[in-house]
Write an enzyme that holds these catalytic residues in place. Structure first.
Site, PDB file in Angstrom:
ATOM      1  N   ASP A 461       0.824  -1.209   0.000  1.00 48.12           N
ATOM      2  CA  ASP A 461       0.000   0.000   0.000  1.00 48.12           C
ATOM      3  C   ASP A 461       0.855   1.256   0.000  1.00 48.12           C
ATOM      4  O   ASP A 461       0.420   2.311  -0.447  1.00 48.12           O
ATOM      5  CB  ASP A 461      -0.914   0.012   1.221  1.00 48.12           C
ATOM      6  CG  ASP A 461      -0.119  -0.017   2.512  1.00 48.12           C
ATOM      7  OD1 ASP A 461       0.797  -0.830   2.620  1.00 48.12           O
ATOM      8  OD2 ASP A 461      -0.418   0.779   3.424  1.00 48.12           O
ATOM      9  N   ARG A 465       6.106   4.262   5.328  1.00 55.72           N
ATOM     10  CA  ARG A 465       5.773   4.190   6.747  1.00 55.72           C
ATOM     11  C   ARG A 465       5.774   2.747   7.249  1.00 55.72           C
ATOM     12  O   ARG A 465       6.032   1.810   6.500  1.00 55.72           O
ATOM     13  CB  ARG A 465       4.410   4.850   7.004  1.00 55.72           C
ATOM     14  CG  ARG A 465       3.220   4.135   6.394  1.00 55.72           C
ATOM     15  CD  ARG A 465       1.910   4.823   6.795  1.00 55.72           C
ATOM     16  NE  ARG A 465       0.749   4.182   6.205  1.00 55.72           N
ATOM     17  CZ  ARG A 465      -0.110   4.785   5.389  1.00 55.72           C
ATOM     18  NH1 ARG A 465       0.061   6.044   5.062  1.00 55.72           N
ATOM     19  NH2 ARG A 465      -1.154   4.134   4.909  1.00 55.72           N
ATOM     20  N   GLU A 467       4.009   0.210   7.501  1.00 50.68           N
ATOM     21  CA  GLU A 467       2.843  -0.562   7.051  1.00 50.68           C
ATOM     22  C   GLU A 467       3.288  -1.471   5.927  1.00 50.68           C
ATOM     23  O   GLU A 467       3.560  -2.638   6.141  1.00 50.68           O
ATOM     24  CB  GLU A 467       1.706   0.373   6.634  1.00 50.68           C
ATOM     25  CG  GLU A 467       0.396  -0.346   6.408  1.00 50.68           C
ATOM     26  CD  GLU A 467      -0.787   0.610   6.314  1.00 50.68           C
ATOM     27  OE1 GLU A 467      -1.844   0.152   5.874  1.00 50.68           O
ATOM     28  OE2 GLU A 467      -0.640   1.781   6.666  1.00 50.68           O
ATOM     29  N   GLU A 741      -1.761   8.917  -1.621  1.00 43.64           N
ATOM     30  CA  GLU A 741      -2.698   8.009  -0.977  1.00 43.64           C
ATOM     31  C   GLU A 741      -4.098   8.594  -0.910  1.00 43.64           C
ATOM     32  O   GLU A 741      -5.094   7.889  -1.059  1.00 43.64           O
ATOM     33  CB  GLU A 741      -2.216   7.688   0.438  1.00 43.64           C
ATOM     34  CG  GLU A 741      -3.162   6.809   1.241  1.00 43.64           C
ATOM     35  CD  GLU A 741      -2.603   6.468   2.606  1.00 43.64           C
ATOM     36  OE1 GLU A 741      -3.080   5.475   3.201  1.00 43.64           O
ATOM     37  OE2 GLU A 741      -1.692   7.164   3.079  1.00 43.64           O
ATOM     38  N   HIS A 762       1.279   5.867  -3.426  1.00 43.77           N
ATOM     39  CA  HIS A 762       0.235   4.879  -3.130  1.00 43.77           C
ATOM     40  C   HIS A 762      -0.588   4.741  -4.409  1.00 43.77           C
ATOM     41  O   HIS A 762      -1.253   5.666  -4.825  1.00 43.77           O
ATOM     42  CB  HIS A 762      -0.621   5.423  -1.988  1.00 43.77           C
ATOM     43  CG  HIS A 762      -1.461   4.396  -1.293  1.00 43.77           C
ATOM     44  ND1 HIS A 762      -2.428   3.693  -1.925  1.00 43.77           N
ATOM     45  CD2 HIS A 762      -1.483   4.003  -0.004  1.00 43.77           C
ATOM     46  CE1 HIS A 762      -3.020   2.891  -1.057  1.00 43.77           C
ATOM     47  NE2 HIS A 762      -2.462   3.056   0.125  1.00 43.77           N
TER      48      HIS A 762
END
Length: 900
Positions: A461, A465, A467, A741, A762
């Site tokens: 995604d 960061r 994630e 994103e 993203h």
């Protein structure tokens, strides 16, 4: 007829396959128009010599009357483990003429049975006090006393590894063996290392990283699958005299803590060059002070050959600017938001000097790095120098998402001090599109760079960061766009293995795959209050992605493999619905829409219907007539339930958002009269928002296609070319080099969004790329003939465009389109590859329709004031027409042109 592009399982000359029936494909080229393959003959042998004499000891298909040139299934003798096979093919054309034999291609088989592995999983004793583990070094010496014919190494890791033979890195692959659910499976790689061996003493060496196995994953911390990295290595040497030797990882190896203090995917790296043992990868090094490795008692998962393309350095970037800050650091602008790392070149460093490299996507107003959006991730390398006159440094087992680089600890620097190493799964570029609108070209570039940055073993995604998870909803909405940009057949084949591995026993498909802790995190985090095991648009990836791969690559095997899981998903949705209406308890909905709350019951029911319809189509493709009928009837029942529950007599759909109309139109959930009303409501909604979109992740991919299919490409183009917030071009106008994103990641009025979720790389909102290829360029596949066996060429000029050109490399060859428009005249050039046919829509009334050479393979189907339609065989065609603008199209014009 010329044959080229021989591939086995999507790859040129692959090593280490573990499928017993590999599929063979080839491309044909010819200057003749309407050229087709009418038959083929494949020869497979265990030696090149046999093929050069047109002989085979494994498989001679004989002359097979067929036009199939993609995914021809091997049907010869049972393939042997670790054997190399060679093959070639010839074909017969439409007139019965036989082509010359192709060049010889090869593949090798991997380790086909688990009990064939003699190597052991070896690691280093885990330090008890470290959260971030050092990366252990491993080495093993051995002797070669005879001439070597061939040497293949088979390697894997619980974690990540780099492999060396006699000091040479055996490949350009990074982050091998890739991310899988290690509890279920791990991949292994096969490399030909014959060229690296030497007579006498040789050395096998490796470095292990924690990676996804025991490093930090997502927001979940370390040790998601294990707590200590291990490597598995087997070198198989075949001598010229026919004898063999095998060197395997075991207790005879030596290990050392090494200079890599830690190298973590999310936490960066610290490297102390003073601890680097000089010459440790070469013969003659004294490793008597090194430790004996620990051996893993057992690994219970499956060890399978790598399916997806490896992660590699695909580009290098030089900074576009550098300046020294008042902090004494050097700030570099790479000019592009990229993913990978920086290679640092230092001259005249002092022993013990520490140099730090930090990375970020954006800058704060004071020209410091905007790093608050990284959350717990650390995009930083710390290097401690050993005093060498020159040092070239780069990290080993980490990557970052960034545009800006700040280097501290240097006394001087130049633009050549740093090089950006752009890293992603090695998916070759297959498409490009250029229009007369510079802003749209930049949007296309941003979409492509977003894909580069997030296709790293799995479709993540975001790359910066803490994630970086394989979100299924993001992947499915972008899959078709991804396939225009790059060859993602292998990539999504592997990802679907991850998705099925993560499927719940109930049949629910996951939110993310592989699951590195998301389900546990979701259920334990009370603040989220997210517990749904099945999320509309996310779980449906388990059906949508296999269907997409089948459509783009003619890959029937992915449907065969995924079909049972697809059935389980649809049956699960049916069981968890009430009167065939999904209750809307899912977590995400139309994620990050703009002040438009699409009801989740509408969205989830629409996706339930869509998955069911695709399942019926998959059943048809697989020849399962009973299931085709069953799921088609279920789809019709869901459609009726959807209409009764959500659609009013005036055509308004519950929620009255752009997304509810888009989904209902694209997923065929309305009657013909309702469709006409729905498009009016959709256009009205768009006008009420001053020709702006409000869709989020799920609605955005279908917005422009739904408008275009209903004859409102004028509105679609207006949305595409809008440059005020929210729009695709808003970020372009403000300097974006990747897809953001969220629409409001940064705005003129509010600055940066909430840093808790604000990625500037993203790909999801870039799913508009599919529409741009299909509508501006006009290259489409036809559902009934997958893989672009029959091609639909249908450019729809608009948006003030004066020209466009581009191409798409299909499995049959390159499709090119170019168009240009001046005043009322329209020029269209098309190239159709051999062994395919096409339907070509020429806007306007035809004036000139191709060349004399094409007669007999270019057939007029229909003509009117708006378009002229032809059926065509392979070849290059030029059309000139006169366009009469309609009221809908009154202020729009487009031009298109295919690349050469």
């Amino acid at each position: 007829m010329r044959i080229c592009g021989l591939k086995t399982e999507y790859m040129e000359n692959p090593l280490g396959l573990d499928t017993m029936e590999p599929r063979l494909s080839w491309v044909m080229e010819s200057e003749a128009y309407g050229q087709l393959q009418t038959a083929y003959q494949v020869l497979v042998a265990t030696s090149i010599d046999q093929l050069e004499e047109d002989k085979s000891d494994v498989w001679d298909s004989g002359k097979v009357v067929s036009d199939q040139s993609v995914n021809v299934v091997y049907q010869g003798k049972t393939l042997a483990s670790q054997q190399v096979y060679y093959w070639k093919v010839r074909v017969w054309d439409r007139d019965g003429n036989v082509s010359p034999w192709s060049e010889i291609a090869r593949w090798s088989m991997g380790v086909l049975r688990g009990d064939e592995w003699q190597a052991k999983w070896i690691g280093r004793s885990k330090p008890q006090t470290y959260e971030l583990l050092p990366s252990p070094y491993f080495r093993r010496t051995f002797r070669l006393d005879k001439p070597v014919r061939q040497a293949l190494v088979y390697a894997s890791a619980l974690g990540l590894y780099e492999l060396y033979v006699n000091g040479e890195r055996v490949s350009g692959d990074y982050f091998a063996p890739g991310w899988t659910d290690y509890r279920i499976r791990v991949q292994y790689q096969t490399y030909d290392v014959t060229a690296y061996l030497q007579k006498g003493e040789s050395v096998l060496a490796a470095i292990a990283g924690t990676g996804w196995y025991c490093g930090h994953v997502g927001m979940f911390g370390p040790n998601r699958y294990g707590d200590n990295p291990h490597v598995l290595i087997e070198l198989h040497v075949e001598y010229e005299d026919g004898t063999t030797q095998r060197i395997v990882s075991d207790e005879a190896w030596k290990t050392f803590a090494g200079p890599i203090v830690y190298s973590d995917l999310l936490k960066g790296e610290t490297y102390d060059a003073r601890l680097e043992p000089k010459g440790w990868k070469l013969p003659g090094f004294d490793d008597s002070g090194w430790e004996v490795p620990v051996v893993l008692t057992a690994y219970s998962g499956v060890l399978n050959a790598q399916v997806d393309p490896p992660v590699q350095v695909m580009k290098e970037l030089l900074p576009v600017s550098m300046k020294k800050t008042d902090r004494g650091t050097y700030l570099f602008d790479m000019g592009q938001n990229m993913v990978g790392w920086v290679r640092l070149r230092i001259e005249g460093g002092q022993e013990g000097q520490q140099v730090t490299v930090a990375c970020a996507e954006m800058l704060n107003s004071d020209n410091t790095l905007y790093s608050i959006n990284l959350r717990e991730a650390v995009q930083q390398e710390n290097y401690i120098l050993d005093g060498q006159e020159e040092a070239v440094l780069e990290p080993h087992f980490t990557f970052h998402g960034f545009r800006y680089v700040e280097v501290s600890g240097l006394t001087h620097a130049t633009l050549n001090t740093v090089i950006g190493r752009v890293v992603h799964s090695a998916t070759p570029q297959t498409g490009w599109l250029q229009t007369s609108n510079v802003m749209l070209n930049k949007l296309l570039s941003n979409i492509e760079w977003g894909q580069r940055g997030n296709f790293i073993s799995v479709p993540t995604d975001c790359p910066q960061r803490d994630e970086r998870l394989g979100w299924t909803g993001d992947a499915q909405i972008f899959a078709r766009t991804a396939s225009y940009n790059m060859d993602v057949g292998r990539f999504f084949n592997k990802y679907m293995i991850d998705v099925i591995d993560a499927q719940h026993s109930s049949g629910a498909f996951p939110d993310v795959a592989p699951d590195g802790g998301w389900e546990e995190f979701k259920h334990n985090n009370k603040e989220l209050n997210w517990h749904a095991p099945d999320n509309g648009g996310w779980g449906d990836a388990g059906v949508i992605i296999p269907w997409t791969v089948y459509q783009v690559y003619g890959d029937l095997r992915i449907l065969e493999r995924c079909y049972p899981a697809m059935v389980k998903w649809v049956e699960y949705l049916k069981e968890k619905s009430s009167g065939l209406i999904r209750e809307g308890y899912s977590n995400y909905g139309d994620w990050l829409s703009v002040n438009a709350d699409t009801p989740k019951d509408v969205l989830d029911t629409a996706y339930f219907a869509y998955s069911t319809s695709l399942l019926a189509k998959a059943a048809k493709a697989l020849g399962n007539d009973e299931d085709e009928r069953k799921y088609y009837e279920l789809f019709e029942a869901i459609k009726r339930a959807f209409g009764a529950a959500f659609v009013k007599e005036d055509g308004r759909i519950k929620g009255d958002t752009q997304t509810v109309y888009v989904l209902a139109l694209k997923m065929n959930l309305l009657t013909e009269s309702q469709r006409k009303l729905a498009i009016e409501h959709l256009v009205s909604n768009i006008r009420e928002h001053d020709l702006h979109l409000t869709t989020g992740f799920l609605g955005v991919g279908y917005l422009l296609p739904a408008l275009t299919e209903m004859g409102r490409e004028d509105i679609a183009y207006s949305l595409l070319t809008q440059d005020t917030f929210p729009s695709w071009l808003y970020s372009v106008k403000h300097g974006a080099t990747t897809i953001w994103e969220r629409w409001d990641a940064w705005t003129e009025t509010d600055g940066f969004q909430n840093p808790g979720m604000n990625s500037f790389n993203h790909y999801s909102l870039g799913s508009v790329g599919e529409w741009m290829y299909q509508t501006i360029l006009g290259i489409n596949a036809v559902e009934e003939q997958p893989g672009y066996k029959h091609i639909l060429i249908h450019p729809r000029p608009g948006g003030g465009l004066q020209s466009a050109k581009g191409e798409f490399k299909s499995v049959y060859g390159t499709i090119r389109v170019e168009w240009k428009q001046e005043m009322s005249y329209f020029l269209l050039k098309v190239r159709i590859p051999v062994n395919t046919t096409a339907t070509i829509h020429v806007p306007g009334t035809i004036l000139i329709d191709g060349q004399r050479e094409s007669q007999g393979v270019l057939r007029l189907v229909k003509t009117n004031n708006h378009e002229t339609i032809y059926e065509a065989g392979s070849g290059s065609y030029t059309f000139i027409s006169r366009r009469i603008k309609t009221n809908v199209d009154s202020n729009l014009s487009v031009s298109y042109q295919a690349g050469s």
